[in-house]
Design an enzyme around this catalytic site. Structure first.
Site, mmCIF file in Angstrom:
data_model
loop_
_atom_site.group_PDB
_atom_site.id
_atom_site.type_symbol
_atom_site.label_atom_id
_atom_site.label_comp_id
_atom_site.label_asym_id
_atom_site.label_seq_id
_atom_site.Cartn_x
_atom_site.Cartn_y
_atom_site.Cartn_z
ATOM 1 N N ARG A 264 -19.153 -26.831 -15.504
ATOM 2 C CA ARG A 264 -19.622 -26.224 -14.255
ATOM 3 C C ARG A 264 -21.051 -25.710 -14.398
ATOM 4 O O ARG A 264 -21.784 -25.630 -13.431
ATOM 5 C CB ARG A 264 -18.647 -25.125 -13.821
ATOM 6 C CG ARG A 264 -18.524 -23.991 -14.771
ATOM 7 C CD ARG A 264 -17.238 -23.172 -14.558
ATOM 8 N NE ARG A 264 -16.046 -23.928 -14.933
ATOM 9 C CZ ARG A 264 -14.802 -23.470 -14.805
ATOM 10 N NH1 ARG A 264 -14.577 -22.279 -14.307
ATOM 11 N NH2 ARG A 264 -13.778 -24.214 -15.161
ATOM 12 N N LYS B 127 -12.172 -25.517 -29.012
ATOM 13 C CA LYS B 127 -10.887 -26.096 -28.625
ATOM 14 C C LYS B 127 -10.005 -26.296 -29.855
ATOM 15 O O LYS B 127 -10.521 -26.439 -30.968
ATOM 16 C CB LYS B 127 -11.118 -27.470 -27.975
ATOM 17 C CG LYS B 127 -11.751 -27.424 -26.598
ATOM 18 C CD LYS B 127 -11.897 -28.837 -26.042
ATOM 19 C CE LYS B 127 -12.535 -28.826 -24.661
ATOM 20 N NZ LYS B 127 -11.669 -28.221 -23.621
HETATM 21 N N1 BES Z 1 -13.806 -30.899 -20.407
HETATM 22 C C1 BES Z 1 -12.919 -29.809 -20.203
HETATM 23 C C2 BES Z 1 -11.820 -30.118 -19.209
HETATM 24 C C3 BES Z 1 -10.750 -31.061 -19.672
HETATM 25 C C4 BES Z 1 -9.668 -30.581 -20.389
HETATM 26 C C5 BES Z 1 -10.798 -32.394 -19.331
HETATM 27 C C6 BES Z 1 -8.678 -31.451 -20.791
HETATM 28 C C7 BES Z 1 -9.824 -33.269 -19.732
HETATM 29 C C8 BES Z 1 -8.740 -32.797 -20.459
HETATM 30 C C9 BES Z 1 -13.696 -28.614 -19.673
HETATM 31 O O1 BES Z 1 -14.986 -28.478 -20.125
HETATM 32 C C10 BES Z 1 -12.948 -27.406 -20.115
HETATM 33 O O2 BES Z 1 -12.882 -27.175 -21.296
HETATM 34 N N2 BES Z 1 -12.406 -26.664 -19.164
HETATM 35 C C11 BES Z 1 -11.656 -25.486 -19.458
HETATM 36 C C12 BES Z 1 -12.041 -24.429 -18.466
HETATM 37 C C13 BES Z 1 -11.568 -23.048 -18.819
HETATM 38 C C14 BES Z 1 -12.231 -22.555 -20.088
HETATM 39 C C15 BES Z 1 -11.874 -22.133 -17.665
HETATM 40 C C16 BES Z 1 -10.175 -25.825 -19.340
HETATM 41 O O3 BES Z 1 -9.790 -26.633 -18.484
HETATM 42 O O4 BES Z 1 -9.403 -25.311 -20.147
HETATM 43 MN MN MN Z 2 -15.095 -27.457 -21.970
#
Ligand code: BES
Ligand code: MN
Ligand code: ZN
Length: 491
Positions: free
Chosen positions: A342, A268
């Protein structure tokens, strides 16, 4: 916190601050105002206090009644009022009373046209305890003093059960908030499992904790893949509350317990990444709910699962393109190591389904897209079963949380097809991100009705508010508790 029902009149109650909730334009506490020389009528009459939502005015009683101060608390328009609004008002009032230096507070309950006194008491109690919550575990000097130490709710035996229920709910929610506040260096999967152990011991709930070797033996290949880059061991936590004697039917809860989400190799951006310590909010909601359930004792059997690890980049970490297999037996192509939630949930859900749960509910901070679609107001609901989805939607409403159903047409499953495995862990670009995340989970539960709650946009409050402190909110706890209550009634 000392919370108790007191059957005393407004002028008799001995307290630092007596909170008087008032609707817009409502006539005032007839039995109190003469005793304080018409003070309240003066404030309401001069428009200093109009009863608007969140409005607060503090008046000194000058020793004319047993309460040192009165706090007029605006409820807004009576026609717009409901239990949620009363809960909010109670939090706003309790915080304002603390601000004014109170260590004891008392609530007079608002006249409740069309609302049950027991539930009004429940929501007021819940709101007060929620509003007063602050996380200060790492402060050498706790901030403001004094703290509120006791809350009295004015009324008779008809509200006792409501007050006790509201307190049990608020304390479960506040437990979830405390866990969610904890940073990744303090709350590892191992520590989370220890916390679960404490909750289960206090609540007489059976618990089994699987370490890394245990997860291998169970075949939790997806959880283990996410854990590969970590120096911390994963934990797979299985709790059994036997409110129906353990003969079933079982209701299954599953929570995402990512104690910190860096994104892994699909790392990230660093701005705001600290926030990903709240990526175990779903797990916290499950644990908070179990703490409450142990106290309110629904006649239901509940199997609660937490799948926990952090998500780290490392030489051993799982990589984009990897193909992995979890407990459901299905293979997954990892297109992004940041879609890790997931994966760990899929193993938790597959386990719960294989254990024979009749119905499943899961909560997680799964997708940033949930905030894009719905904002912080309503959480996303994705399911494989419309009747069960409706039950959880209603459970949320009844508990004063709010979800919204996203679609689950067959074609959405096509968005995460993989050319090499049974499915990919991401969709096509940014299309329907929350739906894809939820439907991925449905691929791992067979035919078991399952509802996924994406609470990514609810779990953390980023802006100050009069009702609750900045930070962890405890989202999801109330819906889980209500789901168990409803399940006990065959819903
Ligand atoms: N924990 C994150 C989701 C999240 C993002 C929660 C921002 C709270 C604030 C999750 O694990 C994630 O990174 N999801 C990705 C999924 C994508 C790679 C398909 C996302 O939401 O960008
Ligand atoms: Mn994630
Ligand atoms: Zn995550």
């Amino acid at each position: 916190m000392d919370v108790r029902v007191r059957n005393q009149s407004l002028s008799q109650i001995e307290t630092d601050v007596l909170i008087l909730p008032l609707f817009e334009g409502a006539a005032v506490a007839a039995d109190l105002d003469p005793a304080v020389g018409g003070l309240v009528a003066q404030a309401t009459g001069t428009r200093d206090f109009a009863g608007e939502k969140d409005q607060v005015t503090v008046l000194y009683t000058g020793g004319k009644v047993a309460a040192r101060k009165l706090l007029l608390l605006g409820l807004g328009k009576e026609s717009k009022s409901d239990y949620r609004a009363l809960r909010r008002a109670a939090g706003v009032g309790a915080r304002a009373a603390r601000e004014s230096g109170a260590s004891s507070i008392a609530f007079s309950l608002p006249p409740a046209a069309g609302l049950s006194p027991e539930k009004v008491a429940q929501f007021v109690t819940e709101g007060a305890l929620h509003g007063l919550y602050r996380f200060q575990s790492y402060k050498s000097e706790p901030k403001e003093k004094p703290q509120v130490a006791s809350i009295a709710i004015l009324g008779g035996s008809e509200i006792e059960a409501g007050v006790a229920y509201g307190q049990a709910v608020a304390e479960g929610v506040n437990l979830a908030r405390a866990l969610t506040w904890m940073p990744g260096n303090h709350l590892t999967a191992t520590v989370l499992a220890e916390k679960a152990g404490e909750v289960c011991q206090a609540g007489n709930i059976e618990i089994e904790v699987y370490d890394k070797k245990g997860c291998e033996e169970l075949g939790l290949g997806l959880l283990l893949a996410v854990n590969q880059g970590s120096k911390e061991e994963p934990r797979f936590i299985v709790m059994r509350y036997k409110g129906n004697g353990g003969q079933g039917p079982w209701l299954g809860f599953v929570g995402k317990g990512i104690t910190f989400d860096t994104g892994g190799i699909s790392i990230k951006p660093s701005d705001g990444m600290w926030d990903m310590k709240d990526d175990m909010g779903g797990a916290a909601a499950v644990l908070g709910a179990m703490a409450t359930i142990a106290r309110v004792k629904p006649k239901a059997d509940v199997l609660a699962i937490i799948a926990s690890t952090d998500n780290m980049p490392d030489g051993n970490a799982y990589k984009p393109g990897d193909v992995i297999r979890g407990l459901s037996g299905k293979t997954v192509e990892v297109r992004s190591t940041d879609a890790e939630g997931r994966l760990v949930l899929a193993d938790g859900l597959a386990y719960a389904a294989k254990q024979g749960c009749q119905k499943l509910v899961t909560a997680s901070t799964l997708t940033g897209a949930a905030n894009i679609a719905l904002g912080p107001i309503r959480f996303g609901i994705v399911s494989n079963n419309e009747a069960w989805e409706e039950q959880i939607f209603l459970a949320a409403e009844a508990a004063g949380e709010r979800g919204w159903r996203l679609p689950h047409d067959e074609e959405y499953y096509d968005l995460f097809k993989s050319p090499i495995a049974d499915m990919s862990n991401t969709g096509t670009g940014r299309s329907a991100g929350t739906t894809v995340g939820g439907l991925f989970l449905m691929k791992h539960v067979g035919d078991t009705p399952c509802v996924h709650m994406d609470i990514a946009a609810q779990i953390w409050r980023h802006n100050a508010d009069k009702f609750e402190d900045v930070g962890a909110t405890g989202a999801g706890v109330r819906t889980f508790v209500q789901a168990a209550m409803a399940f006990a009634e065959g819903k």
